[in-house]
Write a protein that holds these residues in place. Sequence first.
Motif, PDB file in Angstrom:
ATOM      1  N   ALA A 181       0.822  -1.214   0.000  1.00  0.00           N
ATOM      2  CA  ALA A 181       0.000   0.000   0.000  1.00  0.00           C
ATOM      3  C   ALA A 181       0.854   1.260   0.000  1.00  0.00           C
ATOM      4  CB  ALA A 181      -0.933  -0.001   1.208  1.00  0.00           C
ATOM      5  N   ASN A 182       2.055   1.170   0.599  1.00  0.00           N
ATOM      6  CA  ASN A 182       2.951   2.321   0.674  1.00  0.00           C
ATOM      7  C   ASN A 182       3.939   2.380  -0.488  1.00  0.00           C
ATOM      8  OD1 ASN A 182       1.863   3.309   3.076  1.00  0.00           O
ATOM      9  ND2 ASN A 182       3.167   1.995   4.328  1.00  0.00           N
ATOM     10  N   SER A 183       3.836   1.439  -1.407  1.00  0.00           N
ATOM     11  CA  SER A 183       4.763   1.370  -2.536  1.00  0.00           C
ATOM     12  C   SER A 183       4.312   2.283  -3.663  1.00  0.00           C
ATOM     13  CB  SER A 183       4.832  -0.069  -3.048  1.00  0.00           C
ATOM     14  OG  SER A 183       3.651  -0.399  -3.764  1.00  0.00           O
ATOM     15  N   PRO A 184       5.164   2.467  -4.671  1.00  0.00           N
ATOM     16  CA  PRO A 184       4.772   3.300  -5.816  1.00  0.00           C
ATOM     17  C   PRO A 184       3.566   2.762  -6.579  1.00  0.00           C
ATOM     18  CG  PRO A 184       7.157   3.013  -5.774  1.00  0.00           C
ATOM     19  CD  PRO A 184       6.599   2.085  -4.741  1.00  0.00           C
ATOM     20  N   ALA A 185       3.168   1.505  -6.314  1.00  0.00           N
ATOM     21  CA  ALA A 185       1.983   0.960  -6.987  1.00  0.00           C
ATOM     22  C   ALA A 185       0.763   1.828  -6.722  1.00  0.00           C
ATOM     23  CB  ALA A 185       1.730  -0.473  -6.520  1.00  0.00           C
ATOM     24  N   GLY A 186       0.700   2.417  -5.534  1.00  0.00           N
ATOM     25  CA  GLY A 186      -0.360   3.372  -5.250  1.00  0.00           C
ATOM     26  C   GLY A 186      -1.727   2.751  -5.059  1.00  0.00           C
ATOM     27  N   VAL A 187      -1.906   2.007  -3.958  1.00  0.00           N
ATOM     28  CA  VAL A 187      -3.213   1.426  -3.659  1.00  0.00           C
ATOM     29  C   VAL A 187      -4.156   2.542  -3.224  1.00  0.00           C
ATOM     30  CG1 VAL A 187      -4.473  -0.227  -2.233  1.00  0.00           C
ATOM     31  CG2 VAL A 187      -2.143  -0.750  -2.983  1.00  0.00           C
ATOM     32  N   ALA A 188      -5.194   2.759  -4.009  1.00  0.00           N
ATOM     33  CA  ALA A 188      -6.124   3.857  -3.719  1.00  0.00           C
ATOM     34  C   ALA A 188      -7.180   3.461  -2.705  1.00  0.00           C
ATOM     35  CB  ALA A 188      -6.798   4.321  -5.014  1.00  0.00           C
ATOM     36  N   ARG A 189      -7.558   2.164  -2.708  1.00  0.00           N
ATOM     37  CA  ARG A 189      -8.657   1.727  -1.848  1.00  0.00           C
ATOM     38  C   ARG A 189      -8.601   0.216  -1.662  1.00  0.00           C
ATOM     39  NH1 ARG A 189      -9.960   2.501  -6.813  1.00  0.00           N
ATOM     40  NH2 ARG A 189     -10.177   4.743  -6.520  1.00  0.00           N
ATOM     41  N   LEU A 190      -9.220  -0.248  -0.589  1.00  0.00           N
ATOM     42  CA  LEU A 190      -9.420  -1.669  -0.359  1.00  0.00           C
ATOM     43  C   LEU A 190     -10.894  -1.988  -0.567  1.00  0.00           C
ATOM     44  CD1 LEU A 190      -7.347  -2.191   2.942  1.00  0.00           C
ATOM     45  CD2 LEU A 190      -6.542  -2.255   0.567  1.00  0.00           C
ATOM     46  N   LEU A 191     -11.155  -3.042  -1.314  1.00  0.00           N
ATOM     47  CA  LEU A 191     -12.518  -3.514  -1.538  1.00  0.00           C
ATOM     48  C   LEU A 191     -12.668  -4.817  -0.749  1.00  0.00           C
ATOM     49  CD1 LEU A 191     -12.828  -2.947  -5.417  1.00  0.00           C
ATOM     50  CD2 LEU A 191     -13.254  -1.323  -3.547  1.00  0.00           C
ATOM     51  N   PRO A 192     -13.278  -4.764   0.433  1.00  0.00           N
ATOM     52  CA  PRO A 192     -13.296  -5.925   1.324  1.00  0.00           C
ATOM     53  C   PRO A 192     -14.420  -6.902   0.995  1.00  0.00           C
ATOM     54  CG  PRO A 192     -14.343  -4.080   2.399  1.00  0.00           C
ATOM     55  CD  PRO A 192     -13.865  -3.574   1.065  1.00  0.00           C
ATOM     56  N   GLY A 193     -14.343  -8.084   1.625  1.00  0.00           N
ATOM     57  CA  GLY A 193     -15.391  -9.074   1.458  1.00  0.00           C
ATOM     58  C   GLY A 193     -16.639  -8.757   2.251  1.00  0.00           C
ATOM     59  N   HIS A 194     -16.514  -7.889   3.263  1.00  0.00           N
ATOM     60  CA  HIS A 194     -17.649  -7.453   4.081  1.00  0.00           C
ATOM     61  C   HIS A 194     -17.411  -6.005   4.480  1.00  0.00           C
ATOM     62  CE1 HIS A 194     -18.851 -11.676   4.551  1.00  0.00           C
ATOM     63  NE2 HIS A 194     -17.590 -11.931   4.849  1.00  0.00           N
ATOM     64  N   GLY A 195     -18.482  -5.230   4.528  1.00  0.00           N
ATOM     65  CA  GLY A 195     -18.369  -3.855   4.988  1.00  0.00           C
ATOM     66  C   GLY A 195     -18.026  -2.881   3.887  1.00  0.00           C
ATOM     67  N   PRO A 196     -17.876  -1.606   4.248  1.00  0.00           N
ATOM     68  CA  PRO A 196     -17.676  -0.550   3.257  1.00  0.00           C
ATOM     69  C   PRO A 196     -16.264  -0.522   2.684  1.00  0.00           C
ATOM     70  CG  PRO A 196     -17.625   0.371   5.469  1.00  0.00           C
ATOM     71  CD  PRO A 196     -18.010  -1.068   5.621  1.00  0.00           C
ATOM     72  N   VAL A 197     -16.126   0.222   1.601  1.00  0.00           N
ATOM     73  CA  VAL A 197     -14.830   0.440   0.954  1.00  0.00           C
ATOM     74  C   VAL A 197     -13.911   1.204   1.902  1.00  0.00           C
ATOM     75  CG1 VAL A 197     -13.688   1.603  -0.983  1.00  0.00           C
ATOM     76  CG2 VAL A 197     -15.866   0.415  -1.333  1.00  0.00           C
ATOM     77  N   ILE A 198     -12.631   0.874   1.878  1.00  0.00           N
ATOM     78  CA  ILE A 198     -11.627   1.539   2.718  1.00  0.00           C
ATOM     79  C   ILE A 198     -10.793   2.469   1.849  1.00  0.00           C
ATOM     80  CG2 ILE A 198      -9.549   1.185   4.103  1.00  0.00           C
ATOM     81  CD1 ILE A 198     -10.788  -1.516   4.944  1.00  0.00           C
ATOM     82  N   ASP A 199     -10.829   3.753   2.157  1.00  0.00           N
ATOM     83  CA  ASP A 199     -10.099   4.751   1.367  1.00  0.00           C
ATOM     84  C   ASP A 199      -8.757   5.138   1.970  1.00  0.00           C
ATOM     85  OD1 ASP A 199     -12.049   5.002  -0.680  1.00  0.00           O
ATOM     86  OD2 ASP A 199     -13.281   6.231   0.660  1.00  0.00           O
TER      87      ASP A 199
END
Length: 262
Positions: A181-199
């Motif tokens: 997540a901290n790499s240059p790949a640049g993870v914008a969000r997590l899409l989990p199996g349960h619950g809301p999107v994580i920004d």
Amino acid sequence: MTAEQITPYAARVLAANPGPMTLDGTNTWILRAPDSDRAVVVDPGPLLEEHLRAVLDAVEAAGATVETVLLTHNHFDHSEGAAWFANQANCPVRAVDPAYRIPTDHAHGLAEGDVIGAGDLRIEVLPTPGHTLDSVCFWLPQDGSLLTGDTVLGRGTSVVAYPDGALGPYLESLESLRAFANSPAGVARLLPGHGPVIDDPSGVLTYYLDHRRERLDQVRAAVAAGHTTPEAVVENVYADVDKKLWPAAERSVRAQLEYLNS
């Protein structure tokens, strides 16, 4: 029960199976490049025909067909409907666990470095054992989204599902995901199996690691104070947690005790 477009590449259909462990229900993800006629479905969810038909209808409404089904792990609230869905969609199921693959050959497994394509969509497999030993995440580099299954939930924290899960691999997976997540790949969000999107992927992953280490310290202290059985540790460490969640907490405690004794 309709599809909600979360990003240009990911839509969500929420299964009607809410509960203490599933939160609002299972998030079934439909992944598709914009304007593409090929889609990938992640975690069809439980065997609820209304939900599974809603996923099929959403794919059809987008003018697409299902290329393949992917499973983040083997728990029934993610996988139970996979065979029914694959039969209706006439597509394979890919999973780490051979028992869930359709067809059941090695070619339909999931391993580090695997890339799944569907038209212009690219999905990269990231093994993340811990919640279960077969847990994986899926990275969408074009979208900046990381699908986390139950490794990271949209609300609260996940269970290390002993004996299938293990704390050591789980901590390593969380560390790996935070570095990613901290790499240059640049993870914008997590899409989990349960619950809301994580920004805030990095922040939430840091919280998960801190929480796990804090719980581990509490378990270590409880054992030192003479609470040596999993049940006694749960009563001591999880006294502030709803008792409905104690059976799940006991599974995590068993994983923590195994970790401390290894």
